[in-house]
Design a protein around this motif. Structure first.
Motif, PDB file in Angstrom:
ATOM      1  N   ASP A 178      49.675  34.504  38.945  1.00 32.24           N
ATOM      2  CA  ASP A 178      49.733  34.922  40.352  1.00 32.24           C
ATOM      3  C   ASP A 178      48.936  33.963  41.233  1.00 32.24           C
ATOM      4  OD1 ASP A 178      50.296  37.050  42.450  1.00 32.24           O
ATOM      5  OD2 ASP A 178      48.109  36.932  42.519  1.00 32.24           O
ATOM      6  N   ALA A 179      49.570  33.471  42.270  1.00 26.37           N
ATOM      7  CA  ALA A 179      48.926  32.486  43.149  1.00 26.37           C
ATOM      8  C   ALA A 179      47.691  33.067  43.827  1.00 26.37           C
ATOM      9  CB  ALA A 179      49.930  31.989  44.190  1.00 26.37           C
ATOM     10  N   GLY A 180      47.765  34.349  44.212  1.00 27.59           N
ATOM     11  CA  GLY A 180      46.615  34.978  44.853  1.00 27.59           C
ATOM     12  C   GLY A 180      45.410  35.050  43.929  1.00 27.59           C
ATOM     13  N   LEU A 181      45.654  35.384  42.674  1.00 27.14           N
ATOM     14  CA  LEU A 181      44.547  35.446  41.717  1.00 27.14           C
ATOM     15  C   LEU A 181      43.976  34.058  41.467  1.00 27.14           C
ATOM     16  CD1 LEU A 181      42.702  36.841  39.729  1.00 27.14           C
ATOM     17  CD2 LEU A 181      44.503  36.684  38.009  1.00 27.14           C
ATOM     18  N   ARG A 182      44.807  33.060  41.377  1.00 27.77           N
ATOM     19  CA  ARG A 182      44.302  31.711  41.124  1.00 27.77           C
ATOM     20  C   ARG A 182      43.456  31.204  42.287  1.00 27.77           C
ATOM     21  NH1 ARG A 182      48.302  28.095  40.659  1.00 27.77           N
ATOM     22  NH2 ARG A 182      50.046  29.495  41.136  1.00 27.77           N
ATOM     23  N   ARG A 183      43.822  31.588  43.510  1.00 25.73           N
ATOM     24  CA  ARG A 183      42.981  31.238  44.657  1.00 25.73           C
ATOM     25  C   ARG A 183      41.635  31.954  44.578  1.00 25.73           C
ATOM     26  NH1 ARG A 183      48.000  31.611  47.407  1.00 25.73           N
ATOM     27  NH2 ARG A 183      47.551  33.769  47.982  1.00 25.73           N
ATOM     28  N   ALA A 186      39.482  30.323  41.889  1.00 26.31           N
ATOM     29  CA  ALA A 186      38.923  29.036  42.320  1.00 26.31           C
ATOM     30  C   ALA A 186      37.688  29.247  43.188  1.00 26.31           C
ATOM     31  CB  ALA A 186      39.984  28.241  43.083  1.00 26.31           C
ATOM     32  N   HIS A 187      37.759  30.229  44.076  1.00 27.71           N
ATOM     33  CA  HIS A 187      36.612  30.536  44.937  1.00 27.71           C
ATOM     34  C   HIS A 187      35.453  31.079  44.101  1.00 27.71           C
ATOM     35  CE1 HIS A 187      34.400  31.718  48.518  1.00 27.71           C
ATOM     36  NE2 HIS A 187      34.240  32.913  47.975  1.00 27.71           N
ATOM     37  N   LYS A 188      35.768  31.931  43.140  1.00 29.13           N
ATOM     38  CA  LYS A 188      34.724  32.517  42.293  1.00 29.13           C
ATOM     39  C   LYS A 188      34.047  31.456  41.436  1.00 29.13           C
ATOM     40  CE  LYS A 188      34.009  36.313  39.017  1.00 29.13           C
ATOM     41  NZ  LYS A 188      33.217  35.534  38.055  1.00 29.13           N
ATOM     42  N   TRP A 382      42.392  41.427  44.246  1.00 28.30           N
ATOM     43  CA  TRP A 382      41.856  42.317  45.284  1.00 28.30           C
ATOM     44  C   TRP A 382      40.419  42.718  44.944  1.00 28.30           C
ATOM     45  CZ3 TRP A 382      39.996  47.329  45.583  1.00 28.30           C
ATOM     46  CH2 TRP A 382      39.883  47.865  46.863  1.00 28.30           C
ATOM     47  N   CYS A 383      40.160  43.029  43.657  1.00 25.36           N
ATOM     48  CA  CYS A 383      38.806  43.408  43.233  1.00 25.36           C
ATOM     49  C   CYS A 383      37.815  42.266  43.482  1.00 25.36           C
ATOM     50  CB  CYS A 383      38.796  43.787  41.759  1.00 25.36           C
ATOM     51  SG  CYS A 383      39.742  45.258  41.341  1.00 25.36           S
ATOM     52  N   ILE A 384      38.252  41.036  43.255  1.00 24.68           N
ATOM     53  CA  ILE A 384      37.376  39.881  43.481  1.00 24.68           C
ATOM     54  C   ILE A 384      37.168  39.655  44.972  1.00 24.68           C
ATOM     55  CG2 ILE A 384      37.159  37.382  43.200  1.00 24.68           C
ATOM     56  CD1 ILE A 384      38.765  37.658  40.588  1.00 24.68           C
ATOM     57  N   ASP A 385      38.253  39.639  45.719  1.00 23.27           N
ATOM     58  CA  ASP A 385      38.181  39.310  47.147  1.00 23.27           C
ATOM     59  C   ASP A 385      37.373  40.327  47.943  1.00 23.27           C
ATOM     60  OD1 ASP A 385      39.742  37.155  46.542  1.00 23.27           O
ATOM     61  OD2 ASP A 385      41.616  38.052  47.270  1.00 23.27           O
TER      62      ASP A 385
END
Length: 488
Positions: A178-183, A186-188, A382-385
């Protein structure tokens, strides 16, 4: 039959049948590994509170089932090979690959010797097939009540609305994940100074899947692989199943034994080094900078890759020394996941690598699984963001710090010594007695231990064992442990 249930004569089962069933159950579930010696008739009778005649009759039943073999003047042993009645998918899997050649660190590294791998299924089956309501000291994960939250169900609800469910379910997802998770990842990762873009990340079905993808991409049967010892039992077994030549590297407090690595490099030209740099399992050791730089120098000089398993990253300092950070993913592949601190059954992991190598890793993933489930990946993003994962991890770490202090105090009070400075989730203890034998005795009390022999490429007697601090912080376990150990 529960591990802790007493043998009691009933109308439906004799004591002999109950005892035979108890041992048969342990053998089939690999709680008694192939080649393990059953207690002597006299010792078993004393442990179980039955007559020697009952034990002899029970062992005869196990012989008739083909589960054990009698060795003259030595006793009864679990059969090395499954009997015909048990052969099927499990037996075929067990026989699937040739045994590896394993070089013990203490032996001359010019010769790689045949050896039996650790029985990883003993540990896995015991951890994930609960046979007692008691906290299990051999567990490899946090207790379920530590992982309960309200934000995880909320995250799942957000991604399972009618529109989202159709979007994620009615088409294949991105092979990279999932592109959202990979973003989000990367931030994490920037928080531990690992600077990567989303395009350098591929998601997997847990960290173990990532390790398997790396092995299948970089190695071929017979290739030599350096692995830290003591180490994760599953890794030894997984590499053995792929037909690799396992080269055990002793793990020290500051990092791997560099002299042994040097000799392996000169004698065998290994293709890969598998390392848990931070909060090493089972010792809790973390790599220091000097050792890290030397490992990277060896990789450059002798042209091998390093896969860094950072499974316990959530429980460690963001500033801990990581090979991937120092190397910038030139020769390293970074692997991690979320099973240890969030949701074991979500099975979400990932790997990071340099772009050319990542393309090869993604190709292996594509051929094996096509893609990974986007629903849970988007929920994790979502949990990370939203910061939910970070706050949850902070709570877990505070709770684990307290549990570790209590468990260490109890272990020392009950005659154990520390074989490594306590850190992270696991403790590496010296019990003073053979822990394979102790493990079998503790099963009768409803507790599954993780004996030290399981963490070596060649299974050998040891007085060491690994404990989970979260499940050994109560005095009840240690009282039973002490009584069983001292009874001998």
């Amino acid at each position: 039959m529960s591990l802790a249930s007493p043998l009691t004569r009933t109308a439906s089962q004799t004591l002999t049948e109950q005892l035979a069933e108890r041992f048969a159950d342990r053998i089939r579930n690999r709680l008694l590994a192939p080649g393990a010696r059953l207690p002597s008739v006299r010792e078993c009778a004393r442990q179980q509170g039955v007559s020697p005649h009952t034990v002899v009759a029970a062992y005869d039943q196990l012989l008739a089932l083909g589960l054990v073999e009698a060795r003259r003047q030595r006793g009864f042993f679990v059969r090395q090979e499954a009997p015909p009645a048990l052969r099927g998918r499990e037996a075929v899997a067990a026989r699937g690959a040739p045994a590896p050649r394993v070089a013990p660190a203490a032996a001359p590294v010019s010769t790689v010797l045949a050896a039996k791998p650790a029985d990883a299924s003993t540990l896995i089956r015991g951890m994930f097939h609960r046979r007692s309501d008691k906290p299990q000291p051999g567990m490899g994960v946090l207790p379920p009540d530590w992982l309960q939250s309200t934000f995880m169900p909320a995250a799942v609800r957000r991604v399972t609305t009618t529109a989202a469910l159709q979007e994620f379910s009615l088409q294949y997802g991105d092979p990279a994940g999932d592109a959202g998770l990979r973003r989000s990842l990367a931030h994490k990762l920037a928080g531990i100074q690992l600077e990567v873009g989303p395009e350098q990340i591929v998601t997997t079905v847990g960290a173990t899947h990532a390790l398997d993808i790396v092995s299948r991409t970089l190695l071929r049967a017979g290739d030599p692989v350096m692995v830290e010892e003591p180490g994760w039992a599953v890794e030894f077994a997984r590499l053995e199943a792929l037909g690799m030549r396992v080269l055990p590297v002793p793990r020290r407090a500051d990092g791997p034994d560099l002299a042994v690595m040097q000799r392996y490099c000169e004698a065998h030209a290994p293709k890969l080094f598998v390392s848990v740099s931070v909060l090493h399992n089972p010792t809790g050791y973390s790599l220091n900078p000097a050792s890290a730089y030397r490992v990277l120098q060896l990789a450059q000089q002798h042209d091998f890759h390093i896969v860094e398993d950072d499974t316990y990253s959530h429980l460690a300092s963001a500033h801990a020394t990581r090979l991937s950070v120092l190397d910038g993913l030139q020769r390293t592949i970074y692997v991690s996941g979320f099973a240890k601190v969030l949701a074991p059954n979500w099975r979400i992991g990932f790997m990071c690598a340099a772009p050319p190598l990542l393309e090869r890793l993604q190709e292996t993933k594509l051929l094996a699984t096509l893609t990974t489930p986007a629903l849970l990946e988007r929920a994790l993003a979502w949990c990370i963001d939203q910061g939910q994962l970070r706050r949850h991890v902070e709570r877990v770490r505070v709770r684990l710090d307290g549990a570790r202090a209590r468990a260490v105090k109890l272990a020392l009070a009950h005659g154990c010594t520390l074989a490594a400075e306590p850190a992270g989730l696991f403790g590496w203890l010296d019990t003073g007695v053979d822990t394979d034998t102790l493990t079998q005795r503790m099963l009768d009390k409803g507790y599954l231990l993780a004996p030290g022999s399981l963490f070596h490429a060649r299974r050998q007697p040891t007085t060491l064992m690994r404990i989970n601090f979260a499940t050994t912080q109560e005095a009840a376990f240690w009282k039973v442990f002490s009584a069983v150990r001292d009874k001998g």
